[in-house]
Scaffold this motif. Structure first.
Motif, PDB file in Angstrom:
ATOM      1  N   SER A   3      81.575  51.048  25.610  1.00 47.48           N
ATOM      2  CA  SER A   3      82.320  50.814  26.747  1.00 47.48           C
ATOM      3  C   SER A   3      81.966  51.211  27.740  1.00 47.48           C
ATOM      4  O   SER A   3      81.530  52.904  27.823  1.00 47.48           O
ATOM      5  CB  SER A   3      83.865  51.209  26.006  1.00 47.48           C
ATOM      6  N   PRO A   4      82.227  50.790  28.819  1.00 52.88           N
ATOM      7  CA  PRO A   4      82.230  51.345  30.318  1.00 52.88           C
ATOM      8  C   PRO A   4      82.648  52.941  30.691  1.00 52.88           C
ATOM      9  O   PRO A   4      83.972  52.262  29.955  1.00 52.88           O
ATOM     10  CB  PRO A   4      82.023  50.386  31.744  1.00 52.88           C
ATOM     11  N   THR A   5      82.555  53.487  31.139  1.00 44.23           N
ATOM     12  CA  THR A   5      83.194  54.367  31.835  1.00 44.23           C
ATOM     13  C   THR A   5      84.792  53.916  32.304  1.00 44.23           C
ATOM     14  O   THR A   5      84.585  53.558  33.231  1.00 44.23           O
ATOM     15  CB  THR A   5      82.402  55.882  32.385  1.00 44.23           C
ATOM     16  N   PRO A   6      85.977  54.347  32.056  1.00 48.92           N
ATOM     17  CA  PRO A   6      87.136  53.689  33.096  1.00 48.92           C
ATOM     18  C   PRO A   6      86.991  54.078  34.393  1.00 48.92           C
ATOM     19  O   PRO A   6      86.520  56.070  34.331  1.00 48.92           O
ATOM     20  CB  PRO A   6      88.459  54.315  32.449  1.00 48.92           C
ATOM     21  N   PRO A   7      87.798  53.999  35.001  1.00 53.91           N
ATOM     22  CA  PRO A   7      87.539  54.192  36.622  1.00 53.91           C
ATOM     23  C   PRO A   7      87.901  55.609  36.873  1.00 53.91           C
ATOM     24  O   PRO A   7      87.687  56.191  37.969  1.00 53.91           O
ATOM     25  CB  PRO A   7      88.251  53.119  37.547  1.00 53.91           C
ATOM     26  N   ALA A   8      89.006  55.634  36.162  1.00 51.29           N
ATOM     27  CA  ALA A   8      89.825  57.586  36.018  1.00 51.29           C
ATOM     28  C   ALA A   8      88.845  58.346  35.600  1.00 51.29           C
ATOM     29  O   ALA A   8      89.116  59.380  36.566  1.00 51.29           O
ATOM     30  CB  ALA A   8      90.987  57.141  35.663  1.00 51.29           C
ATOM     31  N   ALA A  10      85.469  58.165  35.944  1.00 47.12           N
ATOM     32  CA  ALA A  10      83.607  58.205  36.272  1.00 47.12           C
ATOM     33  C   ALA A  10      83.646  59.976  38.128  1.00 47.12           C
ATOM     34  O   ALA A  10      84.793  58.754  38.692  1.00 47.12           O
ATOM     35  CB  ALA A  10      84.016  56.847  36.750  1.00 47.12           C
ATOM     36  N   HIS A  11      82.869  59.632  38.118  1.00 49.07           N
ATOM     37  CA  HIS A  11      82.118  60.415  38.377  1.00 49.07           C
ATOM     38  C   HIS A  11      83.739  61.032  39.745  1.00 49.07           C
ATOM     39  O   HIS A  11      84.217  61.150  40.848  1.00 49.07           O
ATOM     40  CB  HIS A  11      81.941  58.761  39.736  1.00 49.07           C
ATOM     41  N   PRO A  12      84.205  62.543  39.009  1.00 49.81           N
ATOM     42  CA  PRO A  12      85.125  63.144  39.276  1.00 49.81           C
ATOM     43  C   PRO A  12      84.904  63.494  40.740  1.00 49.81           C
ATOM     44  O   PRO A  12      86.073  63.907  41.694  1.00 49.81           O
ATOM     45  CB  PRO A  12      85.835  63.335  38.205  1.00 49.81           C
ATOM     46  N   TYR A  13      83.198  64.394  40.805  1.00 44.11           N
ATOM     47  CA  TYR A  13      83.223  65.414  42.082  1.00 44.11           C
ATOM     48  C   TYR A  13      83.030  64.158  43.394  1.00 44.11           C
ATOM     49  O   TYR A  13      83.334  64.458  44.401  1.00 44.11           O
ATOM     50  CB  TYR A  13      81.516  65.625  41.844  1.00 44.11           C
TER      51      TYR A  13
END
Length: 153
Positions: A3-8, A10-13
């Motif tokens: 499943s796609p990564t939840p927006p919360a 994704a891309h923390p940096y």
């Protein structure tokens, strides 16, 4: 199938960098204690570093997006060019501000021939020239017609 990564998650940096920029923008809002101080050279140097980092990110995203999604890739390439133009203007503004170390023009002059062994204040120029090489390789002269990529100050 994953499943796609939840927006919360994704891309923390990138989210943290955006939050830092928002926080800094709020800190520069005039308050009861008076207006914030004007930009200085260290401030513009850090901002230029941020812009060139986002410029690199957009470059890589445009490269990987263009083959499967040409229209989106072209839009990202256009954003890449516009971000370069913003970084170029911040670099120009940096050289228009007075130096905190000396009052003479020697410290504020960008001299590319001195960059490898030049003073630390010229790190913005080194970064700018390195980003300029990338933009010249990937962008047409017509796209950059209104903006110079040389460090001529």
């Amino acid at each position: 199938m994953t499943s796609p990564t939840p927006p919360a998650d994704a891309h923390p940096y990138l989210r943290a960098a955006s939050a830092g920029v928002r926080h800094h923008t709020r800190a520069l809002t005039p308050s009861d204690t008076g207006p914030p101080p004007p930009a200085d050279r260290p401030h513009l140097d850090v901002l230029h570093a941020h812009l060139t980092a986002v410029h690199q990110l957009l470059d890589r995203l445009a490269e990987t997006t263009r083959p499967p999604h040409p229209a989106a890739g072209r839009r990202l390439a256009a954003a890449h060019t516009h971000l370069w133009q913003a970084a170029s203007e911040v670099h120009a503004a940096f050289h228009l501000l007075p130096s905190s170390t000396t009052a003479g023009t020697e410290a504020s002059t960008c001299r590319p021939e001195r960059l490898p062994k030049g003073p630390p204040v010229l790190t913005i120029c080194q970064r700018h020239l390195a980003a300029g090489h990338v933009i010249r390789r990937k962008t047409t002269p017509a796209d950059l017609r209104a903006h110079t990529t040389a460090c001529a100050r």
